[in-house]
Design a protein around this motif. Structure first.
Motif, PDB file in Angstrom:
ATOM      1  N   UNK A 272       0.834  -1.207   0.000  1.00 14.00           N
ATOM      2  CA  UNK A 272       0.000   0.000   0.000  1.00 14.00           C
ATOM      3  C   UNK A 272       0.869   1.257   0.000  1.00 14.00           C
ATOM      4  N   UNK A 273       1.991   1.198   0.715  1.00 19.06           N
ATOM      5  CA  UNK A 273       2.904   2.338   0.730  1.00 19.06           C
ATOM      6  C   UNK A 273       3.539   2.546  -0.636  1.00 19.06           C
ATOM      7  N   UNK A 274       3.879   1.449  -1.307  1.00 14.45           N
ATOM      8  CA  UNK A 274       4.461   1.545  -2.636  1.00 14.45           C
ATOM      9  C   UNK A 274       3.450   2.085  -3.640  1.00 14.45           C
ATOM     10  N   UNK A 275       2.222   1.641  -3.528  1.00 18.74           N
ATOM     11  CA  UNK A 275       1.165   2.140  -4.423  1.00 18.74           C
ATOM     12  C   UNK A 275       0.934   3.627  -4.204  1.00 18.74           C
TER      13      UNK A 275
ATOM     14  N   UNK B  15       1.568   9.260  -6.184  1.00 10.65           N
ATOM     15  CA  UNK B  15       1.883  10.692  -6.073  1.00 10.65           C
ATOM     16  C   UNK B  15       3.010  11.103  -7.023  1.00 10.65           C
ATOM     17  N   UNK B  16       3.437  10.149  -7.872  1.00 12.68           N
ATOM     18  CA  UNK B  16       4.374  10.490  -8.930  1.00 12.68           C
ATOM     19  C   UNK B  16       5.847  10.257  -8.647  1.00 12.68           C
ATOM     20  N   UNK B  17       6.180   9.508  -7.601  1.00  9.71           N
ATOM     21  CA  UNK B  17       7.589   9.221  -7.335  1.00  9.71           C
ATOM     22  C   UNK B  17       8.120   8.199  -8.332  1.00  9.71           C
ATOM     23  N   UNK B  18       9.349   8.409  -8.814  1.00 11.22           N
ATOM     24  CA  UNK B  18       9.955   7.416  -9.705  1.00 11.22           C
ATOM     25  C   UNK B  18      10.586   6.299  -8.866  1.00 11.22           C
ATOM     26  N   UNK B  19      11.152   5.282  -9.547  1.00 10.50           N
ATOM     27  CA  UNK B  19      11.687   4.121  -8.823  1.00 10.50           C
ATOM     28  C   UNK B  19      12.830   4.495  -7.885  1.00 10.50           C
ATOM     29  N   UNK B  20      13.695   5.416  -8.315  1.00 16.35           N
ATOM     30  CA  UNK B  20      14.794   5.840  -7.451  1.00 16.35           C
ATOM     31  C   UNK B  20      14.266   6.542  -6.201  1.00 16.35           C
ATOM     32  N   UNK B  21      13.258   7.409  -6.371  1.00 14.39           N
ATOM     33  CA  UNK B  21      12.690   8.112  -5.217  1.00 14.39           C
ATOM     34  C   UNK B  21      11.961   7.156  -4.277  1.00 14.39           C
ATOM     35  N   UNK B  22      11.287   6.165  -4.848  1.00 14.66           N
ATOM     36  CA  UNK B  22      10.622   5.156  -4.008  1.00 14.66           C
ATOM     37  C   UNK B  22      11.651   4.367  -3.206  1.00 14.66           C
TER      38      UNK B  22
END
Length: 203
Positions: A102-105, A110-117
């Motif tokens: 759920x946190x990843x979704x 909200x538009x974060x890319x993979x590096x920001x995630x």
């Protein structure tokens, strides 16, 4: 009689080998864990190799290194490294891959890319597992560094082996007691670091 200068000298050699191997282990393991997270094929190969290296007895790893690359500090570092990689890789991978979906979704929404995630979501939640892996690896390195004195790495293991060969309990204790104290100190340091850093990243 074993002098303080002798004990301090061997302790210094032991710490240099321990800290060098630990930093190299972290530098190799973290990128491999990140790669495993985003590629199942790479992850499969890395985990198989790390598990294989971990399954081989420590003394056998030390013995295998000698005919391949000789004796001394760097062969000892490589022998210890083969044993220290798995705890860090495995714990880091588990910490990164078990984040609440759920946190990843939400982060993706909200538009974060993979590096920001990875930086803002996965890593903060993985810190306890990462610290646990590094702490275990450091204590493992400390113990195997004793064995590598057999192949010329020096350090506290040299005192212990000399004591065993000469039936000299004073030398055995002069090597064993500092090694035990180092292991206890590593446990305290990494536990304190985890308690200090993890809550800050979870705010």
């Amino acid at each position: 009689m074993v002098t303080i200068e002798t004990i301090l000298g061997h302790t210094g050699e032991h710490l240099v080998l321990l800290l060098t191997t630990l930093f190299v282990s972290i530098a190799i393991s973290l990128p491999l864990a990140f790669a495993s997270l985003y590629s199942k094929r790479i992850g499969y190969v890395i985990m198989k190799f790390a598990n294989l290296a971990q399954a081989v007895p420590s003394f056998a790893v030390v013995a295998i290194v000698v005919p391949l690359i000789g004796i001394g500090f760097y062969p000892a570092l490589i022998a210890i490294l083969l044993r220290a990689l798995l705890p860090i890789i495995k714990n880091t991978y588990i910490g990164l891959s078990t984040v609440d979906p759920a946190m990843l979704d939400y982060a993706d929404g909200i538009g974060l890319n993979q590096w920001q995630i990875l930086r803002y979501v996965r890593l903060p939640n993985a810190y306890p597992a990462i610290f646990a892996g590094i702490k275990f690896a450091s204590i493992l390195i400390n113990s195997i560094a004793i064995l590598t004195a057999y192949i010329g790495s020096g350090g506290l293991g040299e005192l212990i082996f000399e004591g065993l060969v000469g039936f000299n309990n004073e030398k055995i204790l002069a090597g064993a007691i500092p090694a035990i104290l180092i292991a206890m100190t590593l446990d305290v340091i990494f536990t304190a670091m985890e308690k200090r850093l993890v809550p800050d990243y979870r705010k």
